[in-house]
Design a protein around this motif. Structure first.
Motif, mmCIF file in Angstrom:
data_model
loop_
_atom_site.group_PDB
_atom_site.id
_atom_site.type_symbol
_atom_site.label_atom_id
_atom_site.label_comp_id
_atom_site.label_asym_id
_atom_site.label_seq_id
_atom_site.Cartn_x
_atom_site.Cartn_y
_atom_site.Cartn_z
ATOM 1 N N VAL A 35 0.840 -1.188 0.000
ATOM 2 C CA VAL A 35 0.000 0.000 0.000
ATOM 3 C C VAL A 35 0.877 1.241 0.000
ATOM 4 O O VAL A 35 1.866 1.317 0.735
ATOM 5 C CB VAL A 35 -0.934 0.016 1.236
ATOM 6 C CG1 VAL A 35 -1.784 1.280 1.251
ATOM 7 C CG2 VAL A 35 -1.811 -1.231 1.249
ATOM 8 N N GLU A 36 0.541 2.195 -0.829
ATOM 9 C CA GLU A 36 1.303 3.440 -0.900
ATOM 10 C C GLU A 36 1.144 4.219 0.399
ATOM 11 O O GLU A 36 0.041 4.373 0.923
ATOM 12 C CB GLU A 36 0.811 4.288 -2.075
ATOM 13 C CG GLU A 36 1.573 5.592 -2.234
ATOM 14 C CD GLU A 36 1.001 6.443 -3.355
ATOM 15 O OE1 GLU A 36 1.502 7.560 -3.553
ATOM 16 O OE2 GLU A 36 0.049 5.985 -4.016
ATOM 17 N N ILE A 37 2.273 4.706 0.940
ATOM 18 C CA ILE A 37 2.244 5.515 2.149
ATOM 19 C C ILE A 37 1.815 6.924 1.769
ATOM 20 O O ILE A 37 2.468 7.602 0.985
ATOM 21 C CB ILE A 37 3.624 5.552 2.833
ATOM 22 C CG1 ILE A 37 4.149 4.123 3.048
ATOM 23 C CG2 ILE A 37 3.554 6.309 4.139
ATOM 24 C CD1 ILE A 37 3.291 3.281 3.946
ATOM 25 N N LYS A 38 0.685 7.364 2.330
ATOM 26 C CA LYS A 38 0.154 8.685 2.007
ATOM 27 C C LYS A 38 0.263 9.619 3.201
ATOM 28 O O LYS A 38 0.198 9.193 4.343
ATOM 29 C CB LYS A 38 -1.319 8.572 1.571
ATOM 30 C CG LYS A 38 -1.512 7.780 0.285
ATOM 31 C CD LYS A 38 -2.980 7.742 -0.120
ATOM 32 C CE LYS A 38 -3.181 6.966 -1.419
ATOM 33 N NZ LYS A 38 -4.599 6.915 -1.830
ATOM 34 N N GLN A 39 0.412 10.900 2.901
ATOM 35 C CA GLN A 39 0.509 11.895 3.951
ATOM 36 C C GLN A 39 -0.838 12.052 4.645
ATOM 37 O O GLN A 39 -1.890 12.072 4.008
ATOM 38 C CB GLN A 39 0.955 13.245 3.374
ATOM 39 C CG GLN A 39 1.193 14.307 4.445
ATOM 40 C CD GLN A 39 1.718 15.602 3.847
ATOM 41 O OE1 GLN A 39 1.922 15.693 2.638
ATOM 42 N NE2 GLN A 39 1.938 16.595 4.668
ATOM 43 N N ASP A 40 -0.801 12.174 5.976
ATOM 44 C CA ASP A 40 -2.000 12.382 6.774
ATOM 45 C C ASP A 40 -2.445 13.841 6.627
ATOM 46 O O ASP A 40 -1.769 14.754 7.103
ATOM 47 C CB ASP A 40 -1.710 12.062 8.241
ATOM 48 C CG ASP A 40 -2.967 12.071 9.107
ATOM 49 O OD1 ASP A 40 -4.009 12.586 8.648
ATOM 50 O OD2 ASP A 40 -2.907 11.564 10.242
ATOM 51 N N THR A 41 -3.571 14.069 5.957
ATOM 52 C CA THR A 41 -4.034 15.436 5.685
ATOM 53 C C THR A 41 -4.615 16.125 6.917
ATOM 54 O O THR A 41 -4.939 17.312 6.871
ATOM 55 C CB THR A 41 -5.098 15.431 4.564
ATOM 56 O OG1 THR A 41 -6.169 14.539 4.943
ATOM 57 C CG2 THR A 41 -4.496 14.956 3.254
ATOM 58 N N SER A 42 -4.781 15.379 8.022
ATOM 59 C CA SER A 42 -5.265 15.989 9.259
ATOM 60 C C SER A 42 -4.129 16.655 10.028
ATOM 61 O O SER A 42 -4.340 17.213 11.101
ATOM 62 C CB SER A 42 -5.941 14.944 10.144
ATOM 63 O OG SER A 42 -5.002 14.013 10.638
ATOM 64 N N LYS A 43 -2.911 16.585 9.467
ATOM 65 C CA LYS A 43 -1.750 17.157 10.135
ATOM 66 C C LYS A 43 -1.070 18.167 9.226
ATOM 67 O O LYS A 43 -1.180 18.113 8.010
ATOM 68 C CB LYS A 43 -0.763 16.052 10.536
ATOM 69 C CG LYS A 43 -1.338 15.059 11.553
ATOM 70 C CD LYS A 43 -0.351 13.972 11.890
ATOM 71 C CE LYS A 43 -0.948 12.980 12.876
ATOM 72 N NZ LYS A 43 -0.001 11.886 13.210
ATOM 73 N N LEU A 44 -0.367 19.103 9.845
ATOM 74 C CA LEU A 44 0.318 20.177 9.126
ATOM 75 C C LEU A 44 1.819 19.994 9.298
ATOM 76 O O LEU A 44 2.319 19.900 10.415
ATOM 77 C CB LEU A 44 -0.116 21.530 9.692
ATOM 78 C CG LEU A 44 0.596 22.770 9.166
ATOM 79 C CD1 LEU A 44 0.196 23.017 7.717
ATOM 80 C CD2 LEU A 44 0.249 23.987 10.024
ATOM 81 N N SER A 45 2.556 19.929 8.191
ATOM 82 C CA SER A 45 4.014 19.807 8.251
ATOM 83 C C SER A 45 4.633 21.172 8.527
ATOM 84 O O SER A 45 4.314 22.162 7.851
ATOM 85 C CB SER A 45 4.558 19.254 6.935
ATOM 86 O OG SER A 45 4.161 17.911 6.760
ATOM 87 N N VAL A 46 5.508 21.212 9.522
ATOM 88 C CA VAL A 46 6.180 22.465 9.887
ATOM 89 C C VAL A 46 7.655 22.178 10.147
ATOM 90 O O VAL A 46 8.048 21.045 10.386
ATOM 91 C CB VAL A 46 5.560 23.117 11.142
ATOM 92 C CG1 VAL A 46 4.103 23.476 10.919
ATOM 93 C CG2 VAL A 46 5.711 22.211 12.355
ATOM 94 N N ALA A 47 8.466 23.231 10.096
ATOM 95 C CA ALA A 47 9.884 23.135 10.440
ATOM 96 C C ALA A 47 10.148 23.979 11.678
ATOM 97 O O ALA A 47 9.635 25.096 11.802
ATOM 98 C CB ALA A 47 10.748 23.617 9.282
ATOM 99 N N ASP A 48 10.930 23.439 12.599
ATOM 100 C CA ASP A 48 11.352 24.219 13.762
ATOM 101 C C ASP A 48 12.386 25.254 13.341
ATOM 102 O O ASP A 48 12.948 25.191 12.236
ATOM 103 C CB ASP A 48 11.963 23.302 14.824
ATOM 104 C CG ASP A 48 10.906 22.569 15.634
ATOM 105 O OD1 ASP A 48 9.716 22.924 15.520
ATOM 106 O OD2 ASP A 48 11.276 21.646 16.384
ATOM 107 N N LEU A 49 12.669 26.208 14.221
ATOM 108 C CA LEU A 49 13.747 27.154 13.971
ATOM 109 C C LEU A 49 15.074 26.390 13.913
ATOM 110 O O LEU A 49 15.201 25.300 14.476
ATOM 111 C CB LEU A 49 13.781 28.206 15.073
ATOM 112 C CG LEU A 49 12.586 29.177 15.082
ATOM 113 C CD1 LEU A 49 12.662 30.095 16.290
ATOM 114 C CD2 LEU A 49 12.547 29.997 13.797
ATOM 115 N N PRO A 50 16.075 26.944 13.226
ATOM 116 C CA PRO A 50 17.309 26.181 12.992
ATOM 117 C C PRO A 50 18.081 25.850 14.264
ATOM 118 O O PRO A 50 18.056 26.596 15.246
ATOM 119 C CB PRO A 50 18.124 27.094 12.074
ATOM 120 C CG PRO A 50 17.577 28.462 12.301
ATOM 121 C CD PRO A 50 16.134 28.275 12.591
#
Length: 230
Positions: A35-50
């Motif tokens: 099964v293809e691994i799909k992104q969970d659309t109920s979550k938001l991808s973010v980056a922390d400060l460096p």
């Protein structure tokens, strides 16, 4: 009281019977289509400060997921609002922990960013070896329990990369669960242990085999297995 006693026993038995069994970390049903691994659309991808590790000329951006439901519940009252909800990683000296999807790297003084990997992974721990300028990762990289996602319920593996995220390399064997690792600077080696699901029951227990390995960080990250007397 006698009647109450007879009612309590069946209810207690119901809770015992309904106790959830631990999920197997590995499923060996090869007939099941991948099964293809799909992104969970109920979550938001973010980056922390460096992040900058000591003795490094590189900035690291840890990337992970925030639940959109929690994000929408945010209270911007300065007395109640908790900024830590927006962090996807924790930094302790030369180590980063969390449930990270990826990492981006930026050499100080340059604008370009380098992405660690284009694969679906979950990074649980990332440690910087200052003397070698190498990063060591504890990673789930395969959907071993076949639940259509790569997360903390899957097998953990050991990876290495340069401090700029280059040469991202798996050093632990396939379908073996990483137990722990440490680095001996004078030996120039990483030592780690794994457990092999010998009886193929999907769980790691006393009936399985332990394996011991070294990685020579001075010689092309060569991996060797060694035995320890029982």
């Amino acid at each position: 009281m006698k009647n109450a006693f007879f009612y309590i026993i069946p209810i207690f038995s119901l809770f015992v019977n309904c106790k959830e069994e631990p999920k197997p970390k590995v499923k060996y049903n090869t007939s099941t289509p991948k099964v293809e691994i799909k992104q969970d659309t109920s979550k938001l991808s973010v980056a922390d400060l460096p992040i900058q590790f000591s003795n490094s000329n590189v900035l690291l951006y840890a990337i992970g997921e925030l639940r959109l439901s929690d994000f929408r519940k945010g209270n911007y009252d300065s007395e109640k609002y908790d900024n830590s909800r927006f962090n996807v990683s924790n930094v302790m000296d030369d180590e980063v922990t969390g449930y990270l999807q990826n990492v981006k790297f930026q050499e100080i003084g340059k604008d370009s960013l380098h992405v660690l990997t284009d694969k679906a992974i979950m990074i649980e721990r990332m440690t910087y070896l200052k003397s070698k300028k190498i990063l060591v990762y504890v990673v789930a990289d395969v959907d071993t329990n076949q639940d259509s996602k790569v997360d903390s319920d899957d097998i953990k593996s050991l990876y290495l990369s340069t401090d700029l995220g280059g040469n991202f390399t798996k050093v632990s064997p396939e379908v073996q669960e990483l137990i722990d690792w440490n680095y001996i600077d004078k030996a120039g080696k990483i030592y780690f242990r794994t457990i092999d699901d010998r009886n193929k029951n999907g769980a790691f227990d006393k009936n399985d085999d332990l394996h011991y390995f070294t990685v020579n960080v001075n010689k092309e990250w060569k991996v060797e297995e060694f035995s320890v007397a029982k």
